[in-house]
Design an enzyme around this catalytic site. Structure first.
Site, PDB file in Angstrom:
ATOM      1  N   GLU A 287       0.827  -1.215   0.000  1.00 42.31           N
ATOM      2  CA  GLU A 287       0.000   0.000   0.000  1.00 42.31           C
ATOM      3  C   GLU A 287       0.855   1.256   0.000  1.00 42.31           C
ATOM      4  OE1 GLU A 287      -4.438  -0.567   1.872  1.00 42.31           O
ATOM      5  OE2 GLU A 287      -2.969   0.357   3.155  1.00 42.31           O
ATOM      6  N   HIS A 308       8.524 -26.904  -1.349  1.00 37.71           N
ATOM      7  CA  HIS A 308       7.944 -28.044  -2.068  1.00 37.71           C
ATOM      8  C   HIS A 308       6.777 -27.603  -2.943  1.00 37.71           C
ATOM      9  CE1 HIS A 308      10.304 -31.003   0.280  1.00 37.71           C
ATOM     10  NE2 HIS A 308      10.358 -29.953   1.098  1.00 37.71           N
ATOM     11  N   LYS A 422     -14.211   0.019  -4.095  1.00 41.97           N
ATOM     12  CA  LYS A 422     -15.341   0.418  -3.233  1.00 41.97           C
ATOM     13  C   LYS A 422     -16.414   1.103  -4.073  1.00 41.97           C
ATOM     14  CE  LYS A 422     -12.556   1.234   0.899  1.00 41.97           C
ATOM     15  NZ  LYS A 422     -11.992   2.243   1.770  1.00 41.97           N
TER      16      LYS A 422
HETATM   17  O1  PA5 Z   1      -3.737   1.208   5.708  1.00 43.32           O
HETATM   18  C1  PA5 Z   1      -4.855   1.652   5.647  1.00 43.32           C
HETATM   19  O2  PA5 Z   1      -5.100   2.840   5.882  1.00 43.32           O
HETATM   20  C2  PA5 Z   1      -6.044   0.764   5.258  1.00 43.32           C
HETATM   21  O3  PA5 Z   1      -5.668  -0.560   5.092  1.00 43.32           O
HETATM   22  C3  PA5 Z   1      -7.095   0.806   6.362  1.00 43.32           C
HETATM   23  O4  PA5 Z   1      -6.497   0.401   7.554  1.00 43.32           O
HETATM   24  C4  PA5 Z   1      -8.268  -0.109   6.057  1.00 43.32           C
HETATM   25  O5  PA5 Z   1      -8.837   0.234   4.819  1.00 43.32           O
HETATM   26  C5  PA5 Z   1      -9.301  -0.002   7.148  1.00 43.32           C
HETATM   27  O6  PA5 Z   1      -9.775   1.309   7.258  1.00 43.32           O
HETATM   28  P1  PA5 Z   1     -10.588   1.793   8.532  1.00 43.32           P
HETATM   29  O7  PA5 Z   1      -9.743   1.597   9.720  1.00 43.32           O
HETATM   30  O8  PA5 Z   1     -10.889   3.229   8.273  1.00 43.32           O
HETATM   31  O9  PA5 Z   1     -11.843   0.952   8.597  1.00 43.32           O
END
Ligand code: PA5
Length: 445
Positions: A287, A308, A422
């Site tokens: 990310e 394996h 989303k």
């Molecule tokens: O790294 C990030 O910001 C995302 O992976 C969020 O943690 C994830 O989308 C969850 O979001 P939230 O905590 O707002 O529900």
């Protein structure tokens, strides 16, 4: 503390050119330390270890104690992405492999929900809840992420109908934004105890906030030792030197990516307890770096099992990867291989040897074979797998991620690409406000 060894890269690397990447990493280090780069409003994680107060740790431990008093034996931790992977990775790394089967009663079992939309998963979670004494930690920084919100509706209804609304307020803890968002509003209405995800800490950097610490503590693990380790790393990694392990790691992975076209980094472990450390690491690096059409694709293998399965590809397939091996120097349990009078399996040459010795030889042998096969090897090693060293390792990977992404030239702290699915999902589910997108997406089907 933690060591990064680059010997396994020497056959692939030109030292003068590598030094250029060390310089780039040192410049990126300055950007991170001086908070002058893109995403610099999301750097709260840097000082979390040294700024975690006794007050917060006491509050967290008080929840553990109050739930213990009620006999809670199942805690459902609801969250997705950065709101669950940190806790899951620490709990898995520190748990007995067979804790469930041994039915140890020294702490509650923590299970996770809200990280998928599987109906079967939620139905089966409710089967489990029916038989247990349940509490819930709901974690969402935004408060509106679909997966945890769906799971929380179901778990909240279960807890309220099972224990009554008043008791439910003592069995549900929310971790969310300090002021805004649906979960904050609901918590105020219902009187839930809340913890804050600081504004300047993104989900994937939040394991050392209550997001990670509360589930880890209720699972029975030592959050003070975790923070102590992270604090040690915070101090050590703040020193600007080419030997800083975060500089070394960031410089080498960028070298391998940019100069040798190694677009895949495989995080390798030799202990099943590290499987979820790799999952956490994949989110952190995936990310943070995978954007603007660039980035190293983070993958992982669990050895020796995957030798394996994926071993063949890594040894002889397309040369697109390098490996980062998580090396744990010492096992904390001892199993010695015994001599067998028949020796049908011809293993008597190992009699008297520890299993971990064989594991280390498998690791070393694999590393040498992969170097011969053209796969550069970085080694990240810790002494033992305990809470303190885990704290060191988590902070190390976070800090190195910031440095590395700045060398790559991207903003490590945003994730604009996560929104695309989303929007489509909401359009397909006909969420109010998405009418135009619904029409557009239907036309594509
Ligand atoms: O790294 C990030 O910001 C995302 O992976 C969020 O943690 C994830 O989308 C969850 O979001 P939230 O905590 O707002 O529900």
């Amino acid at each position: 503390m933690l060591n990064v060894d680059l010997k396994g890269c020497s056959a692939f690397v030109k030292p003068e050119l590598y030094n250029e990447y060390v310089k780039k990493a040192l410049d990126a280090f300055d950007v991170l330390i001086n908070e002058s780069g893109a995403g610099n409003d999301f750097l709260g994680w840097k000082h979390l270890p040294s700024e975690t107060t006794d007050g917060i740790l006491n509050d967290i431990e008080a929840i553990r104690a109050s739930w213990q008093k009620k006999g809670v034996d199942l805690v459902i931790a609801i969250g997705i992405g950065g709101s669950y992977l940190g806790a899951k990775c620490v709990i898995e790394a520190l748990s007995h492999n067979f804790a469930k089967q041994l039915k140890r009663k020294d702490a509650a079992e923590v299970v996770f929900a809200g990280n998928n939309l599987s109906e079967e998963y939620l139905a089966e979670l409710m089967d489990l809840a029916q038989e247990r004494n349940v509490a819930c930690i709901v974690i969402s920084k935004s408060g509106t992420t679909t997966e945890p919100a769906v799971a929380f509706r179901i778990v909240k209804q279960f807890i309220e109908s099972h224990y009554g609304k008043k008791e439910a307020a003592e069995r549900i803890v929310a971790i969310t934004d300090a002021k805004k968002g649906a979960l904050k509003t609901l918590s105020t209405q219902e009187g839930y105890k809340t913890f804050v995800v600081p504004d300047n800490v993104g989900g994937r950097f939040s394991v050392l906030t209550p997001v990670g610490l509360l589930p880890i503590a209720v699972a029975g693990f030592d959050i003070r030792a975790l923070i102590e380790g992270a604090k040690k790393a915070e101090r050590a990694l703040a020193v600007k030197t080419p030997e800083n392990p975060a500089i070394t790691y960031a410089a080498m992975r960028n070298y391998l990516f940019s100069e040798l076209g190694r677009k895949v980094e495989i995080l390798v472990n030799y202990n099943p307890k590290l499987t979820y450390v790799a999952e956490w690491w994949k989110q952190l690096y995936g990310e943070s770096e995978g954007k603007d059409g660039t980035g190293i694709f983070p993958a992982s293998v669990n050895n020796t099992a995957d030798l394996h399965s994926m071993g063949q590809f890594i040894q002889e397939g397309s040369r697109v990867m390098f490996e980062t091996v998580l090396h744990v120097q010492n096992a904390q349990r001892s199993v010695v291989i015994e001599s067998d009078p028949q020796n049908l399996d011809q293993l008597n040459f190992l009699a008297g040897k520890h299993v971990e010795h064989c594991n280390h030889m498998a690791e070393l042998g694999t590393r040498l074979a992969h170097i011969d096969g053209g796969v550069p090897q970085i080694e990240v090693s810790i002494e033992v797998l305990d809470a303190k060293r885990l704290g060191v390792m988590l902070y190390f990977f976070e800090f190195a991620c910031g440095v590395s992404a700045y060398v790559l030239g991207v903003n490590p702290f945003n994730q604009p690409g996560v929104e695309a699915y989303k929007k489509n999902m909401f359009a397909l589910l006909e969420k109010p406000g998405y009418e135009e997108q619904t029409k557009a997406i239907r036309a594509k089907l």
